[in-house]
Design a protein around this motif. Structure first.
Motif, PDB file in Angstrom:
ATOM      1  N   SER A 154      37.874  41.146  50.862  1.00 52.44           N
ATOM      2  CA  SER A 154      36.956  40.329  51.661  1.00 52.44           C
ATOM      3  C   SER A 154      35.546  40.900  51.653  1.00 52.44           C
ATOM      4  N   MET A 155      35.426  42.219  51.626  1.00 52.62           N
ATOM      5  CA  MET A 155      34.096  42.828  51.584  1.00 52.62           C
ATOM      6  C   MET A 155      33.462  42.660  50.203  1.00 52.62           C
ATOM      7  N   VAL A 156      34.280  42.701  49.151  1.00 53.01           N
ATOM      8  CA  VAL A 156      33.771  42.424  47.807  1.00 53.01           C
ATOM      9  C   VAL A 156      33.340  40.964  47.705  1.00 53.01           C
ATOM     10  N   ALA A 157      34.071  40.081  48.373  1.00 56.74           N
ATOM     11  CA  ALA A 157      33.782  38.649  48.294  1.00 56.74           C
ATOM     12  C   ALA A 157      32.459  38.282  48.954  1.00 56.74           C
ATOM     13  N   SER A 158      32.025  39.056  49.952  1.00 55.43           N
ATOM     14  CA  SER A 158      30.825  38.691  50.708  1.00 55.43           C
ATOM     15  C   SER A 158      29.589  38.507  49.833  1.00 55.43           C
ATOM     16  N   PRO A 159      29.162  39.505  49.034  1.00 55.77           N
ATOM     17  CA  PRO A 159      27.972  39.289  48.210  1.00 55.77           C
ATOM     18  C   PRO A 159      28.179  38.222  47.146  1.00 55.77           C
ATOM     19  N   LEU A 160      29.397  38.101  46.632  1.00 57.00           N
ATOM     20  CA  LEU A 160      29.654  37.073  45.629  1.00 57.00           C
ATOM     21  C   LEU A 160      29.547  35.673  46.228  1.00 57.00           C
ATOM     22  N   THR A 161      30.064  35.515  47.439  1.00 60.18           N
ATOM     23  CA  THR A 161      29.976  34.225  48.113  1.00 60.18           C
ATOM     24  C   THR A 161      28.532  33.858  48.414  1.00 60.18           C
ATOM     25  N   ARG A 162      27.752  34.843  48.795  1.00 62.52           N
ATOM     26  CA  ARG A 162      26.351  34.587  49.113  1.00 62.52           C
ATOM     27  C   ARG A 162      25.537  34.264  47.859  1.00 62.52           C
TER      28      ARG A 162
ATOM     29  N   LYS B  30      32.436  27.952  46.622  1.00 53.78           N
ATOM     30  CA  LYS B  30      33.439  27.411  45.706  1.00 53.78           C
ATOM     31  C   LYS B  30      34.009  28.462  44.746  1.00 53.78           C
ATOM     32  N   PRO B  31      33.191  29.297  44.079  1.00 55.86           N
ATOM     33  CA  PRO B  31      33.774  30.300  43.178  1.00 55.86           C
ATOM     34  C   PRO B  31      34.713  31.278  43.876  1.00 55.86           C
ATOM     35  N   SER B  32      34.386  31.656  45.103  1.00 56.63           N
ATOM     36  CA  SER B  32      35.270  32.574  45.832  1.00 56.63           C
ATOM     37  C   SER B  32      36.613  31.936  46.138  1.00 56.63           C
ATOM     38  N   ILE B  33      36.598  30.633  46.461  1.00 52.01           N
ATOM     39  CA  ILE B  33      37.854  29.924  46.711  1.00 52.01           C
ATOM     40  C   ILE B  33      38.691  29.880  45.436  1.00 52.01           C
ATOM     41  N   LEU B  34      38.040  29.641  44.291  1.00 46.67           N
ATOM     42  CA  LEU B  34      38.745  29.600  43.009  1.00 46.67           C
ATOM     43  C   LEU B  34      39.361  30.958  42.670  1.00 46.67           C
ATOM     44  N   VAL B  35      38.595  32.031  42.847  1.00 44.71           N
ATOM     45  CA  VAL B  35      39.116  33.379  42.587  1.00 44.71           C
ATOM     46  C   VAL B  35      40.335  33.655  43.471  1.00 44.71           C
TER      47      VAL B  35
ATOM     48  N   GLY C  54      43.676  37.671  46.703  1.00 42.02           N
ATOM     49  CA  GLY C  54      43.444  36.233  46.808  1.00 42.02           C
ATOM     50  C   GLY C  54      43.173  35.786  48.224  1.00 42.02           C
ATOM     51  N   ILE C  55      43.940  36.317  49.172  1.00 43.77           N
ATOM     52  CA  ILE C  55      43.750  35.948  50.572  1.00 43.77           C
ATOM     53  C   ILE C  55      42.398  36.448  51.081  1.00 43.77           C
ATOM     54  N   GLY C  56      41.985  37.655  50.657  1.00 47.73           N
ATOM     55  CA  GLY C  56      40.680  38.169  51.068  1.00 47.73           C
ATOM     56  C   GLY C  56      39.549  37.260  50.645  1.00 47.73           C
ATOM     57  N   PHE C  57      39.586  36.771  49.405  1.00 42.46           N
ATOM     58  CA  PHE C  57      38.550  35.861  48.920  1.00 42.46           C
ATOM     59  C   PHE C  57      38.633  34.503  49.621  1.00 42.46           C
ATOM     60  N   ALA C  58      39.831  33.947  49.712  1.00 43.77           N
ATOM     61  CA  ALA C  58      39.981  32.616  50.296  1.00 43.77           C
ATOM     62  C   ALA C  58      39.623  32.603  51.778  1.00 43.77           C
ATOM     63  N   ASP C  59      40.097  33.596  52.528  1.00 46.65           N
ATOM     64  CA  ASP C  59      39.817  33.631  53.965  1.00 46.65           C
ATOM     65  C   ASP C  59      38.346  33.888  54.248  1.00 46.65           C
ATOM     66  N   GLN C  60      37.655  34.572  53.336  1.00 47.83           N
ATOM     67  CA  GLN C  60      36.224  34.804  53.515  1.00 47.83           C
ATOM     68  C   GLN C  60      35.432  33.531  53.276  1.00 47.83           C
TER      69      GLN C  60
END
Length: 514
Positions: free
Chosen positions: A98-106, A111-116, A147-153
């Protein structure tokens, strides 16, 4: 002065446009991210109560269950740190992800984070379904956690940014609704596969690919949110998307507010450091407290280990799995009630009522176990009291499912300013998964040592968190997501932490600008 909510209260802004089939459709598709979370939460508890699974991977625990001399306490017969590591490894992986997903989502969008997230869960399901040893089981759970970390973020942010404010609560709660559907599906799957000798558990674990596949395919169709388009592609793309999801060409007021929020966001180079500033103190506290308290209700101890718990109090294997199905059904029904009520009655009322309901039920369960359950020998309890326990746990699940369950995701996703929205949601997910990990890892040992006191332990936390909501959480019903800062300046406690300038609503000019 434009129509708006001033720093002293005033009138809420009313953006043009309405509720379109398109925005409802994309919100439903995005909310299927909850299926993944719910299924993976629910499946592990049932699988770990299946004899073939235990014989293959956790022989010591299996022997402990079936050797009469090992049953000095029925509360302790499932206690195994390796067994709980299988369950809890998912959550520590999700925390990091989830912490890795934060900058990627921003930077790249929601949408890409949900796909990952969907793709990672597909890989994890394949590994778990074909596992040959404990190492493969845990590796699969780690992939599920990523997967859950990215999707839940990303999913709660996506829902809050797409939804019109008048139904933001209901649409955002779609995530929790699908969490409940996923949990119920897991319980039904375990109930069915338990009848398959030797390899039924493989089917249970591998079928996590179904919700992951739904999320992955759905994410390919999803459009990006207007807020993310404003950050990554500019105002014209954001305007076009706003017009599509609001069903009107007149979106200039909402677009203007979004542009101002984006300008502020672009000035923030280090979101985590920015989140620590005094003016974001209320949001930071909520980002930590709400997901922490959500897990300290004890709900995941029930969800993870419902079949194990019911076997402990005297239900047979198949009956314990059916009891978990019953919990899933009542939880799903209560979530639907919450979706209907949240935008009408507000967040605070549901939080407070649900907290009181959970507290009373947990105390009653503890009293029944303390006085009527024989924890020595085979752990017997009369059938009448066993069913009473099931009823009280069902009422407890109902209380959670229309309060702290959905609201624990809804409220944090709607309170952050754009400049800290992604990092704020990552903190929410990380705290949620940290405490989920701790409870998943520690529950069976706590059950062994605390015995019936485990329910009093969680009841104490429910009391504290209900008091916290009463004192410190303002109502966020029917307030635009870019107007949300105003709730803190009007709150008796939080107004001392924030600057008046910070709370000047977007679109309202100060005297220095006129």
């Amino acid at each position: 002065m434009e129509e708006g909510r001033s720093s002293k209260g005033g009138v809420k802004k009313e953006y043009k446009g309405g509720i379109t089939p398109f925005v409802v459709g994309v919100s439903i598709v995005a909310a299927t991210g909850g299926l993944v979370f719910g299924y993976d939460n629910g499946i592990a508890g049932g699988v770990t109560s299946m004899d073939p699974f235990l014989r293959k991977f956790f022989r010591a625990t299996y022997r402990k269950m079936h050797q009469e001399e090992a049953r000095s306490s029925a509360y302790c017969k499932f206690n195994s740190q390796i067994l709980t590591t299988f369950t809890s490894s998912l959550y520590i992986a999700g925390l990091i992800a989830s912490m890795v997903a934060s900058p990627l989502t921003r930077l790249y969008g929601r949408k890409p984070s949900i796909l990952v997230g969907g793709l990672s869960v597909l890989v994890g399901a394949a590994i778990n379904g074909g596992a040959l040893n404990v190492g493969m089981l845990i590796a699969g759970r780690i992939m599920l956690g990523i997967g859950i970390g990215f999707a839940d973020q990303a999913v709660p942010l996506y829902l809050s940014e797409m939804a019109p404010k008048q139904i933001r609560g209901a649409l955002n709660m779609g995530f929790q609704l699908f969490v409940s559907v996923g949990g119920l599906s897991a319980s039904l799957t375990n109930y069915g596969t338990d009848k398959i000798q030797n390899w039924g558990w493989r089917l249970s674990l591998a079928l996590a690919a179904v919700p992951a596949g739904i999320l992955t395919l759905g994410s390919l169709w999803l459009p990006e949110t207007p807020n993310s388009l404003m950050e990554t592609q500019g105002p014209e793309k954001a305007r076009a998307m706003l017009q599509r999801i609001r069903g009107t060409l007149d979106v200039e007021e909402e677009l203007s507010d979004m542009m101002e929020a984006t300008k502020t966001s672009e000035m923030v180079k280090h979101p985590l450091y920015n989140m620590l500033q005094r003016k974001y103190r209320p949001q930071l506290v909520m980002a930590v407290a709400i997901p922490m308290f959500q897990q300290l209700t004890g709900i995941n101890a029930i969800v993870f280990y419902a079949p194990v718990l019911f076997r402990t109090i005297g239900f047979q294997t198949n009956a314990s799995l059916m009891s978990a199905v019953i919990l899933g059904v009542v939880g799903l029904a209560a979530t639907v009630v919450s979706m209907i009520a949240v935008d009408r009655y507000g967040r605070r009322l549901l939080f407070l009522q649900g907290g009181l309901q959970m507290f009373v039920c947990q105390v009653i369960v503890a009293i029944i176990l303390a006085t009527k359950f024989d924890s020595s020998g085979d752990g017997s309890i009369s059938k009448g009291y066993a069913y009473l326990l099931l009823v009280m746990i069902c009422i407890y699940v109902v209380g959670f499912a229309w309060s702290w369950g959905p609201l624990g995701w809804l409220v944090p996703s709607e309170i952050f300013s754009l400049e800290v929205r992604s990092i704020g949601q990552s903190i929410v997910v990380a705290v949620n998964l940290l405490f989920t990990f701790a409870i998943a890892q520690g529950f069976l040992a706590m059950l062994c040592h605390f015995k019936y006191g485990i329910f009093l332990f969680f009841a104490g936390w429910v009391f504290l968190m209900t008091l916290f909501v009463y004192l410190f959480l303002p109502e966020t019903k029917n307030i635009g997501i870019e107007e949300m800062n105003s709730v803190w300046t009007e709150h008796w406690f939080w107004k001392r932490f924030v600057n008046q300038e910070f709370h000047i609503p977007i679109g309202i000019k100060t005297s220095s600008n006129t």
